[in-house]
Each structure stands twice: as structure tokens, then as C-alpha cells.
Design a protein around this motif. Structure first.
Motif, PDB file in Angstrom:
ATOM      1  N   UNK A 140      -8.029  -6.981  -2.610  1.00  0.00           N
ATOM      2  CA  UNK A 140      -7.347  -6.836  -1.086  1.00  0.00           C
ATOM      3  C   UNK A 140      -7.825  -5.423  -0.787  1.00  0.00           C
ATOM      4  N   UNK A 141      -8.587  -4.813  -1.279  1.00  0.00           N
ATOM      5  CA  UNK A 141      -9.136  -3.352  -0.791  1.00  0.00           C
ATOM      6  C   UNK A 141      -7.997  -2.504  -1.025  1.00  0.00           C
ATOM      7  N   UNK A 142      -7.243  -2.520  -1.993  1.00  0.00           N
ATOM      8  CA  UNK A 142      -6.070  -1.797  -2.210  1.00  0.00           C
ATOM      9  C   UNK A 142      -6.267  -1.205  -3.608  1.00  0.00           C
ATOM     10  N   UNK A 143      -6.390   0.215  -3.875  1.00  0.00           N
ATOM     11  CA  UNK A 143      -6.394   0.941  -5.237  1.00  0.00           C
ATOM     12  C   UNK A 143      -5.242   1.364  -5.466  1.00  0.00           C
ATOM     13  N   UNK A 144      -4.970   1.664  -6.833  1.00  0.00           N
ATOM     14  CA  UNK A 144      -3.654   2.476  -7.078  1.00  0.00           C
ATOM     15  C   UNK A 144      -3.901   3.855  -6.779  1.00  0.00           C
ATOM     16  N   UNK A 145      -4.728   4.566  -7.291  1.00  0.00           N
ATOM     17  CA  UNK A 145      -5.313   5.947  -6.928  1.00  0.00           C
ATOM     18  C   UNK A 145      -4.349   6.996  -7.979  1.00  0.00           C
ATOM     19  N   UNK A 146      -3.375   6.416  -8.474  1.00  0.00           N
ATOM     20  CA  UNK A 146      -2.672   7.513  -9.335  1.00  0.00           C
ATOM     21  C   UNK A 146      -2.211   6.931 -10.675  1.00  0.00           C
ATOM     22  N   UNK A 147      -3.135   6.071 -11.184  1.00  0.00           N
ATOM     23  CA  UNK A 147      -2.578   5.433 -12.346  1.00  0.00           C
ATOM     24  C   UNK A 147      -2.556   6.455 -13.485  1.00  0.00           C
ATOM     25  N   UNK A 148      -1.460   6.456 -14.299  1.00  0.00           N
ATOM     26  CA  UNK A 148      -1.247   7.086 -15.350  1.00  0.00           C
ATOM     27  C   UNK A 148      -0.003   6.380 -16.317  1.00  0.00           C
TER      28      UNK A 148
END
Length: 195
Positions: A140-148
């Protein structure tokens, strides 16, 4: 400042406990994460509350709207976005309501293991679940960007849930190695974080 108390009502939501208060950096204002209760649907929810004047507010709203379109049971979904008008005690605020993460986050799980590695099958299963959830976002062209590790929860039933799709990056910045990348490369940042 915000004078929100536990037991305050935000529409149909009753605030129960303040989970975290992230102090802003420089001019940025505080962000509050509440454990709350949706009285209409009779279930626990998480609510992030911030000032409508916060410089990140527009980005957070955009991220929440994008995240809400991604449907994967492993993602703690954005359920509602509230625009709260100013009151006698508080300025205008925005709030993002999402599913509540039950269980323990991976950061705490790793700490509790005291350095004992996961069994290969367990590690593979966990990684695969996180990867599938991220793939649903990427589609859907949405990334998490801050996965930890603190973004990943393991429920009592052993299921994987991921918090903060797109919204955490809008709030706290992308992970250092992903922030410099073009948006098309942010998904690669999620892959690096998955490792």
C-alpha cells in the motif's frame, strides 16, 4: 502543557493509564501515549495525544491516515483520528486511536532471556510474521520507518503484533539509516531493521 488525567473522557474513549510521555526536543511539544477504553466497542485501545500546534501534527495525521488503509492482522491498526478543540485548560489537540498491544514487546522479551538466543524455528517464525506485516504496508506504499524491538509485541497466544506503522517515524523521525533515504528506499530501511 496538558492537564489530561486518567478517567478523562475523549468522546467515547476513557483514558485509563498514561503509558509514556515523550518529551519534545527543542520546540517540539510532548506526546502522550495512553492506555484507554473504547466504551462503544467495549475494548482497550491506545491513544497518542499531541498538541495541534506541534510541528509534526500534519505529518502524524497523514501517516495515521495512510496506516489506517493497511489491513493486516499483525499490524495494530489505526482505528480513529480525533481533532480535539481547545478547552479552558488545554489548547487544541489531535489524537490517534489504535488497537491496544497486549502481551510483551520484543525488547522486554529479549531482556528477560538474558542473552539466550531464540531457537532458530522461533526466530524464523517471528521474523517471517514481521516481514509479512511490513510487506502488507509496502503493497500500500506505507513503510514503518522506525521498526525496533519495542515496536514488536508477542501476545499471550504467541501471535506477533506491530505498533506504530508510519506514525512512529512521523513522530520520532525515521531510524537514522532510513531518514536520509528517498521514500522509495524507506522500505529497505524496514528490511535492515528486520535483520
Amino acid at each position: 502543557g496538558t492537564s489530561m488525567r486518567a478517567t478523562e473522557q475523549l468522546g467515547r474513549y476513557r483514558l485509563l493509564d498514561l503509558v509514556t510521555q515523550d518529551a519534545g526536543v527543542g520546540e517540539t511539544l510532548d506526546v502522550y501515549l495512553w492506555h484507554a477504553f473504547d466504551e462503544t466497542l467495549d475494548r482497550a485501545v491506545a491513544i497518542r495525544v499531541m498538541s495541534a500546534d506541534d510541528p509534526r501534527a500534519a505529518a502524524v495525521l497523514g501517516a495515521a491516515q495512510a496506516a489506517a488503509r493497511v489491513d493486516d492482522r499483525r499490524l495494530l491498526r489505526v482505528l480513529d483520528i480525533l481533532n480535539l478543540p481547545a478547552t479552558a485548560t488545554d489548547g487544541a489537540r489531535i489524537a490517534v486511536v489504535s488497537e491496544w498491544a497486549s502481551g510483551r514487546n520484543l525488547e522486554r522479551t529479549i531482556e528477560d532471556r538474558g542473552g539466550r538466543p531464540f531457537a532458530p524455528a522461533e526466530a524464523l517464525s517471528l521474523s517471517a510474521d514481521v516481514a509479512r506485516a511490513l510487506a502488507a504496508g509496502t503493497a500500500m506504499n506505507v513503510s514503518h520507518g522506525r521498526l525496533r524491538p519495542s515496536s514488536v509485541f508477542i501476545t499471550d497466544a504467541g501471535e506477533v503484533r506491530i505498533r506504530g506503522l508510519a506514525v512512529d517515524a512521523a513522530l520520532f523521525g525515521a531510524m537514522p539509516e532510513t531518514g536520509t533515504r528517498a521514500p522509495t528506499d524507506r522500505a529497505q530501511g524496514d528490511v535492515d531493521a528486520l535483520g
